[in-house]
Write a protein that holds these residues in place. Sequence first.
Motif, PDB file in Angstrom:
ATOM      1  N   THR A 424       8.148 109.972  63.428  1.00 59.14           N
ATOM      2  CA  THR A 424       8.473 108.727  62.717  1.00 59.14           C
ATOM      3  C   THR A 424       9.282 107.757  63.571  1.00 59.14           C
ATOM      4  OG1 THR A 424      10.412 109.825  61.737  1.00 59.14           O
ATOM      5  CG2 THR A 424       8.377 109.771  60.428  1.00 59.14           C
ATOM      6  N   THR A 425      10.119 108.271  64.479  1.00 59.42           N
ATOM      7  CA  THR A 425      10.865 107.357  65.354  1.00 59.42           C
ATOM      8  C   THR A 425       9.937 106.608  66.296  1.00 59.42           C
ATOM      9  OG1 THR A 425      11.303 109.222  66.861  1.00 59.42           O
ATOM     10  CG2 THR A 425      13.055 108.630  65.305  1.00 59.42           C
ATOM     11  N   PHE A 426       8.764 107.155  66.547  1.00 60.71           N
ATOM     12  CA  PHE A 426       7.749 106.471  67.353  1.00 60.71           C
ATOM     13  C   PHE A 426       6.973 105.453  66.522  1.00 60.71           C
ATOM     14  CE2 PHE A 426       3.349 106.240  68.952  1.00 60.71           C
ATOM     15  CZ  PHE A 426       3.565 105.840  70.270  1.00 60.71           C
ATOM     16  N   VAL A 427       6.721 105.787  65.268  1.00 64.10           N
ATOM     17  CA  VAL A 427       5.869 104.950  64.416  1.00 64.10           C
ATOM     18  C   VAL A 427       6.584 103.681  63.955  1.00 64.10           C
ATOM     19  CG1 VAL A 427       4.638 104.848  62.204  1.00 64.10           C
ATOM     20  CG2 VAL A 427       4.485 106.914  63.629  1.00 64.10           C
ATOM     21  N   VAL A 428       7.775 103.828  63.416  1.00 60.35           N
ATOM     22  CA  VAL A 428       8.440 102.711  62.727  1.00 60.35           C
ATOM     23  C   VAL A 428       8.725 101.513  63.628  1.00 60.35           C
ATOM     24  CG1 VAL A 428      10.497 102.030  61.419  1.00 60.35           C
ATOM     25  CG2 VAL A 428       9.378 104.221  60.942  1.00 60.35           C
ATOM     26  N   PRO A 429       9.247 101.683  64.863  1.00 55.48           N
ATOM     27  CA  PRO A 429       9.521 100.487  65.684  1.00 55.48           C
ATOM     28  C   PRO A 429       8.273  99.684  66.029  1.00 55.48           C
ATOM     29  CG  PRO A 429      10.647 102.417  66.575  1.00 55.48           C
ATOM     30  CD  PRO A 429       9.696 102.916  65.532  1.00 55.48           C
ATOM     31  N   ALA A 430       7.101 100.288  65.923  1.00 45.86           N
ATOM     32  CA  ALA A 430       5.857  99.568  66.208  1.00 45.86           C
ATOM     33  C   ALA A 430       5.390  98.744  65.013  1.00 45.86           C
ATOM     34  CB  ALA A 430       4.762 100.561  66.603  1.00 45.86           C
ATOM     35  N   GLU A 431       6.117  98.817  63.889  1.00 49.09           N
ATOM     36  CA  GLU A 431       5.665  98.156  62.661  1.00 49.09           C
ATOM     37  C   GLU A 431       6.582  97.056  62.156  1.00 49.09           C
ATOM     38  OE1 GLU A 431       3.346 101.506  60.156  1.00 49.09           O
ATOM     39  OE2 GLU A 431       5.500 101.880  60.328  1.00 49.09           O
ATOM     40  N   ILE A 432       7.861  97.138  62.409  1.00 52.12           N
ATOM     41  CA  ILE A 432       8.818  96.332  61.645  1.00 52.12           C
ATOM     42  C   ILE A 432       9.351  95.107  62.376  1.00 52.12           C
ATOM     43  CG2 ILE A 432       9.539  98.308  60.258  1.00 52.12           C
ATOM     44  CD1 ILE A 432      12.030  98.547  62.018  1.00 52.12           C
ATOM     45  N   PHE A 433       9.009  94.924  63.656  1.00 50.66           N
ATOM     46  CA  PHE A 433       9.532  93.795  64.413  1.00 50.66           C
ATOM     47  C   PHE A 433       8.449  92.736  64.622  1.00 50.66           C
ATOM     48  CE2 PHE A 433      12.097  97.493  65.782  1.00 50.66           C
ATOM     49  CZ  PHE A 433      13.343  97.052  65.344  1.00 50.66           C
TER      50      PHE A 433
END
Length: 536
Positions: A424-433
């Motif tokens: 999840t630490t890999f997934v989330v930063p690719a989505e929210i910025f």
Amino acid sequence: MAREQLVVLNALDVAKTQWYHFTAIVIAGMGFFTDAYDLFCISLVTKLLGRIYYTKPGAPKPGTLPPNVAAAVNGVALCGTLAGQLFFGWLGDKMGRKKVYGITLVLMVVCSLASGLSFGSSANGVMTTLCFFRFWLGFGIGGDYPLSATIMSEYANKKTRGAFIAAVFAMQGFGILAGGIVALIVSAAFDHAFKTPTYHENPAASLAPQADYIWRIILMFGAIPAGLTFYWRMKMPETARYTALVAKNAKQAASDMSKVLNVEIEVEEEKVQRMAQEPANSFGLFSKEFAKRHGLHLLGTTSTWFLLDIAFYSQNLFQKDIFSAINWIPPAATMNAIHEVFQIAKAQTLIALCSTVPGYWFTVALIDHLGRFFIQMMGFFFMTVFMFAIAIPYHHWTLKPNRIGFVVMYSLTFFFANFGPNATTFVVPAEIFPARLRSTCHGISAAAGKAGAIIGAFGFLYAAQNTDPKKTDAGYPPGIGVKWSLIVLGVINFIGMLFTLFVPESRGKSLEELSGENADENDGEKQAASPRTAPV
């Protein structure tokens, strides 16, 4: 109030799962396969390097890498990875995802081969050369993190985006598994061809001259999967979100995605130019506006990745030392050098097969159903529980009848790392910025993780040393340092649970909705006020 989405981006958001999704997963995923292979295969051969280059004639035990050399060999690639994540993450937003993507792959292929060809007139000379090439190998690997994540997120539909990004990352598990399998095959072949005695039987003959080839072959093998995917990476079109929202070329974005989706897409030049001029789509990384909208989000993604990687890389890079401490791997002196590589590879392959790989794919299957926040919180919780369960009664697990129980508990920490925060630490930063800062922010988050990995690699190496040799002589079991190191890792996992509260839930929303790129200014402020926003 949310504004109308660009047609080309909406087409991507609502597209059914198609062949191009799986193509993108394989192309990006093979990079991660190579990343994991290259980063973790070094742990399979460090004991062999110690035997080859640091065994003194007539010594009662085989040689091992000095602590400072072992720390450098294990940690230098992580230092390169950190630098590469920051540099290529920034470059991916400036030049485009595709233009930079091929550079990282070439660097990985060249440096994988060069690592296996490390040379020198002395032991320290060989290790210095190896560290030099592994730093630049890590630099290329670092670029793959933000670019692969960003490309996959920008290609995916919003319904299954989490699974697609997680599937790319899950190839890391196969890379770790492949490293163990390659080491098993190479060491078994050499051990069968050159039947050498154990160190006890004949110290001088326990190291076949051909053993030097083993670690070189294992390291160089990482160039093969990276080289095979270069052509396909170069054929991928630039993502529509970069082309439309950052390069502001609506015509090219529509043309590229029309080919990908096999549909006609309207060109919206005026809408793209109008969106580009809005204040919500122009603030920079170091602006007050970014801090207000995404400051807590960036704190959440960097802190949790930092804490996770301290534990994850400590466990991966030094599991051979932990297994030796509980005597699951036989003492080095009872094996020849080649057979020791085989035993280490067998142990690590078993862990990867039974816990690491399944953990990744549990995340792929469930992330779009359970959500990112739930999986990350659950993973940190169970990592904490199982780490304390093996650390507090540590000496109980060193007894021979209890070793299987130790291995099972230790495997479960890997399972919940991967069915949890490691994915999840890999997934989330690719989505929210925002698109113009997405690769940069993912690179910053990933670099924070590698800073944690460096602390884990260097810190655990020293902390796990026996803290009081006199107590060992008095009858205490070895590995007192390992016990307290594992307790510290358990505490770190618990802190990771607390910082997860700053991580937003991104399930079911478009990237523009999450970043505020299609919202008016008031909507953006409201969204930024809550670190964890639930999907509608």
